[in-house]
Design a protein around this motif. Structure first.
Motif, short mmCIF file in Angstrom:
data_model
loop_
_atom_site.label_atom_id
_atom_site.label_comp_id
_atom_site.label_asym_id
_atom_site.label_seq_id
_atom_site.Cartn_x
_atom_site.Cartn_y
_atom_site.Cartn_z
N UNK A 247 -27.58 2.06 88.72
CA UNK A 247 -26.66 2.69 89.69
C UNK A 247 -27.15 3.78 90.36
N UNK A 248 -27.57 4.88 89.19
CA UNK A 248 -27.88 6.15 89.84
C UNK A 248 -29.13 6.05 90.65
N UNK A 249 -30.25 5.12 90.16
CA UNK A 249 -31.28 4.87 90.81
C UNK A 249 -31.13 4.51 92.41
N UNK A 250 -30.37 3.32 92.14
CA UNK A 250 -30.01 2.41 93.48
C UNK A 250 -29.29 3.43 94.54
N UNK A 251 -28.33 4.19 94.14
CA UNK A 251 -27.67 5.00 95.10
C UNK A 251 -28.56 6.06 95.67
N UNK A 252 -29.35 6.62 94.95
CA UNK A 252 -30.33 7.72 95.27
C UNK A 252 -31.42 7.26 96.43
N UNK A 253 -31.83 5.92 95.95
CA UNK A 253 -32.96 5.37 96.76
C UNK A 253 -32.31 4.96 98.24
N UNK A 254 -30.91 4.59 98.23
CA UNK A 254 -30.34 4.00 99.47
C UNK A 254 -29.95 5.29 100.12
N UNK A 255 -29.79 6.55 99.81
CA UNK A 255 -29.46 7.76 100.20
C UNK A 255 -30.84 8.41 100.91
N UNK A 256 -31.88 8.03 100.23
CA UNK A 256 -33.17 8.47 100.74
C UNK A 256 -33.40 7.87 101.92
N UNK A 257 -33.26 6.52 102.08
CA UNK A 257 -33.38 5.68 103.12
C UNK A 257 -32.57 6.14 104.21
#
Length: 285
Positions: A53-63
């Motif tokens: 979840x941490x990885x998914x949240x961060x990648x979404x925020x980066x996009x």
């Protein structure tokens, strides 16, 4: 893609990955404490889901960098004479996350001090779904903090201007996030086991979370430009000081644990305990 294999890009990737791991320590501590209240078979799943979840949240925020940066815009202004603030989206998220972390840490310490944890360990409130929801809520806050650090570290200026370009900077930040999460997944299990086997480390970890919660509240207040009176504005707490104190405390605690293990075994003589640090006591009782 060629710019990603330049020395500057590789150095930026290594530096950002290291910072992501450091910033993820509080995430692992929280994961260890929350997952430690679950059944043994559910704990690895909770850790994996939490880190994913941490990885998914961060990648979404980066996009959505444009959206993240847009959260700096003021939503509304408060002016009560003695108190003034300009509330932004970022300040609300970080301030609220700090309050949640502060509440969760203090309540966990209270449960451990009062011995309530043993009596409630089998209840449905400590279900896997409940743990994942808590992890997801806090991951949103940690992800914002992590992404703001990443944006400040990697320049998205054009290569001719000394940057990596928008695409290059985005790829570097995503790679750093993915690599750091993979490393944390590898060590999350041993760290969680160590934390849950040592009550003093648990209390120390919860104390760290209190510090981090206070830091997030101060950071959220600073982003909202909290001002008391005419010239007293809330500042931020330098993260370097905070993490130095955490590592120093852990180092001292590891020395204590090491000293306990290296103590000479207690000898028995006529049902008496003989120890340099203890008075003779009868063990028949």
């Amino acid at each position: 893609m060629e710019i990603l294999f330049t020395p500057n890009a590789l150095m930026a990737l290594l530096t950002l990955t290291f910072l992501e791991i450091i910033l993820g320590i509080d995430n692992i501590v929280f994961l260890s404490i929350v997952s430690g209240k679950l059944k043994a078979e559910d704990q690895p799943k909770a850790r994996r889901v939490g880190l994913l979840l941490a990885m998914v949240f961060r990648i979404i925020l980066l996009f959505g960098i444009t959206w993240v940066m847009g959260l700096k815009e003021e939503l509304f202004h408060i002016d009560w004479g003695f108190f003034e603030a300009g509330i932004t989206g970022q300040s609300l998220i970080i301030f609220g996350g700090g309050l949640f972390l502060l509440y969760k840490s203090v309540s966990e310490i209270h449960h451990k001090m009062e011995g309530e944890e043993d009596s409630t360990s089998g209840k449905a409130s400590n279900s896997l779904a409940s743990a994942i929801i808590q992890i997801a809520l806090l991951n949103i806050v940690f992800s914002f903090d992590s992404i703001l650090t990443a944006i400040g570290m990697v320049s998205n200026a054009e290569p001719a201007q000394g940057g990596f370009g928008h695409s290059g900077a985005l790829i570097i930040m995503i790679l750093a996030v993915v690599i750091s999460i993979i490393i944390m997944m590898i060590f999350a299990g041993p760290v969680s086991k160590f934390v849950n086997e040592h009550p003093t480390i648990q209390i120390l970890g919860l104390s760290f979370l209190i510090l981090i919660g206070v830091m997030l509240i101060a950071e959220g207040s600073h982003l909202a430009h909290f001002q008391f009176g005419n010239d007293v504005e809330v500042g931020t707490i330098p993260k370097g000081y905070l993490y130095f104190s955490i590592f120093f405390s852990l180092f001292v605690e590891f020395l204590n644990l090491r000293m306990k293990k290296s103590r000479k075994p207690v000898k028995l003589h006529n049902n008496k305990i003989i120890d340099k640090e203890l008075k003779d006591t009868d063990v028949t009782n």
